[in-house]
Design a protein around this motif. Structure first.
Motif, PDB file in Angstrom:
ATOM      1  N   GLU A   1       0.568  -1.201  -0.254  1.00 41.71           N
ATOM      2  CA  GLU A   1       0.198   0.067   0.178  1.00 41.71           C
ATOM      3  C   GLU A   1       0.820   1.227  -0.005  1.00 41.71           C
ATOM      4  OE1 GLU A   1      -3.358   0.239   0.947  1.00 41.71           O
ATOM      5  OE2 GLU A   1      -3.809  -1.375  -0.083  1.00 41.71           O
ATOM      6  N   GLN A   2       1.758   0.938   0.743  1.00 43.69           N
ATOM      7  CA  GLN A   2       2.685   1.928   1.046  1.00 43.69           C
ATOM      8  C   GLN A   2       4.002   2.719  -1.106  1.00 43.69           C
ATOM      9  OE1 GLN A   2       6.223   1.676   3.744  1.00 43.69           O
ATOM     10  NE2 GLN A   2       4.608   3.148   5.549  1.00 43.69           N
ATOM     11  N   HIS A   3       3.603   1.406  -1.436  1.00 47.27           N
ATOM     12  CA  HIS A   3       4.472   1.307  -2.856  1.00 47.27           C
ATOM     13  C   HIS A   3       3.371   2.530  -3.333  1.00 47.27           C
ATOM     14  CE1 HIS A   3       7.275   1.234  -5.874  1.00 47.27           C
ATOM     15  NE2 HIS A   3       5.756   0.729  -6.509  1.00 47.27           N
ATOM     16  N   VAL A   4       2.265   2.004  -4.148  1.00 48.18           N
ATOM     17  CA  VAL A   4       1.103   2.339  -4.634  1.00 48.18           C
ATOM     18  C   VAL A   4       0.884   4.053  -4.942  1.00 48.18           C
ATOM     19  CG1 VAL A   4      -0.434   1.927  -5.794  1.00 48.18           C
ATOM     20  CG2 VAL A   4       0.242   0.258  -5.109  1.00 48.18           C
ATOM     21  N   TYR A   5       0.614   4.433  -2.637  1.00 46.36           N
ATOM     22  CA  TYR A   5      -0.108   5.712  -2.280  1.00 46.36           C
ATOM     23  C   TYR A   5       1.052   6.569  -2.894  1.00 46.36           C
ATOM     24  CZ  TYR A   5      -1.372   9.575   0.257  1.00 46.36           C
ATOM     25  OH  TYR A   5      -0.841  10.431   0.990  1.00 46.36           O
ATOM     26  N   PHE A   6       2.474   6.124  -2.360  1.00 45.28           N
ATOM     27  CA  PHE A   6       3.603   7.045  -3.233  1.00 45.28           C
ATOM     28  C   PHE A   6       3.504   7.366  -4.346  1.00 45.28           C
ATOM     29  CE2 PHE A   6       5.152   5.540   1.627  1.00 45.28           C
ATOM     30  CZ  PHE A   6       5.117   7.121   1.638  1.00 45.28           C
ATOM     31  N   THR A   7       3.396   6.479  -5.284  1.00 42.01           N
ATOM     32  CA  THR A   7       3.954   6.840  -6.427  1.00 42.01           C
ATOM     33  C   THR A   7       1.843   7.355  -6.624  1.00 42.01           C
ATOM     34  OG1 THR A   7       2.164   4.432  -6.983  1.00 42.01           O
ATOM     35  CG2 THR A   7       5.130   4.808  -7.065  1.00 42.01           C
ATOM     36  N   SER A   8       1.404   7.244  -6.180  1.00 41.71           N
ATOM     37  CA  SER A   8       0.266   7.867  -6.666  1.00 41.71           C
ATOM     38  C   SER A   8      -0.294   9.272  -5.676  1.00 41.71           C
ATOM     39  CB  SER A   8      -0.299   6.713  -7.084  1.00 41.71           C
ATOM     40  OG  SER A   8      -1.087   6.370  -5.936  1.00 41.71           O
ATOM     41  N   LYS A   9      -0.088   9.768  -4.682  1.00 36.51           N
ATOM     42  CA  LYS A   9      -0.338  10.477  -3.303  1.00 36.51           C
ATOM     43  C   LYS A   9      -0.509  11.853  -3.646  1.00 36.51           C
ATOM     44  CE  LYS A   9       3.897  12.321  -2.216  1.00 36.51           C
ATOM     45  NZ  LYS A   9       5.061  13.003  -1.412  1.00 36.51           N
ATOM     46  N   ASP A  10      -0.313  12.484  -5.427  1.00 35.00           N
ATOM     47  CA  ASP A  10      -1.175  13.648  -5.488  1.00 35.00           C
ATOM     48  C   ASP A  10      -2.589  13.101  -6.049  1.00 35.00           C
ATOM     49  OD1 ASP A  10       1.309  14.995  -5.070  1.00 35.00           O
ATOM     50  OD2 ASP A  10       2.223  14.739  -7.159  1.00 35.00           O
TER      51      ASP A  10
END
Length: 140
Positions: free
Chosen positions: A88-97
């Motif tokens: 979840e962190q990996h995906v979140y950090f790549t799409s947080k914007d």
């Protein structure tokens, strides 16, 4: 694709009926139908219930469409939390914007709704004052 459409995709993939989903989360019958028709939004409380009841579903994917629908099964039970968190962190950090933009859109819609309701209240108050003034004049 909207969040509700991704949720439908997950339910279809997992062979979960709308009734079963609504019942498991303590939602009213027809909740999903209302969301599909675009008359509401899925709030954070519902997302928390989804996360508690459907642990294989990636919330990042559900909200943004990024990453995979299903979380990878952990190798050992104690690794459940770590596995979910890392993915979840990996995906979140790549799409947080994108997540921030989606949340800002939801905030803007809610602010517009509040502004509309404030206008309605002001109009009703104005009408009430006018009615009160005309009743006062008639009573003289």
């Amino acid at each position: 694709m909207r969040l509700i459409e991704r949720l439908q995709e997950y339910l279809s993939y997992s062979n979960i009926s709308a009734y079963s989903f609504e019942h498991n989360l303590g939602l009213s019958n027809g909740y999903l139908g209302k969301q599909i028709r675009g008359k509401g939004t899925v709030g954070s409380e519902i997302l928390e219930r989804i996360k508690e009841n459907y642990t294989d579903l990636s919330l990042v994917w559900l909200v943004t469409g990024k990453g995979t629908m299903l979380l990878s099964p952990p190798k050992q039970k104690q690794d459940i939390y770590t596995s979910e968190l890392n993915e979840e962190q990996h995906v979140y950090f790549t799409s947080k914007d994108e997540v921030i933009a989606l949340l800002n859109k939801q905030i803007a819609k809610l602010e517009a709704t509040i502004a509309d309701k404030d206008k309605i209240i002001a109009l009703l108050e104005s009408q009430a004052r006018q009615l009160g003034q005309s009743a006062y004049k008639r009573s003289r």
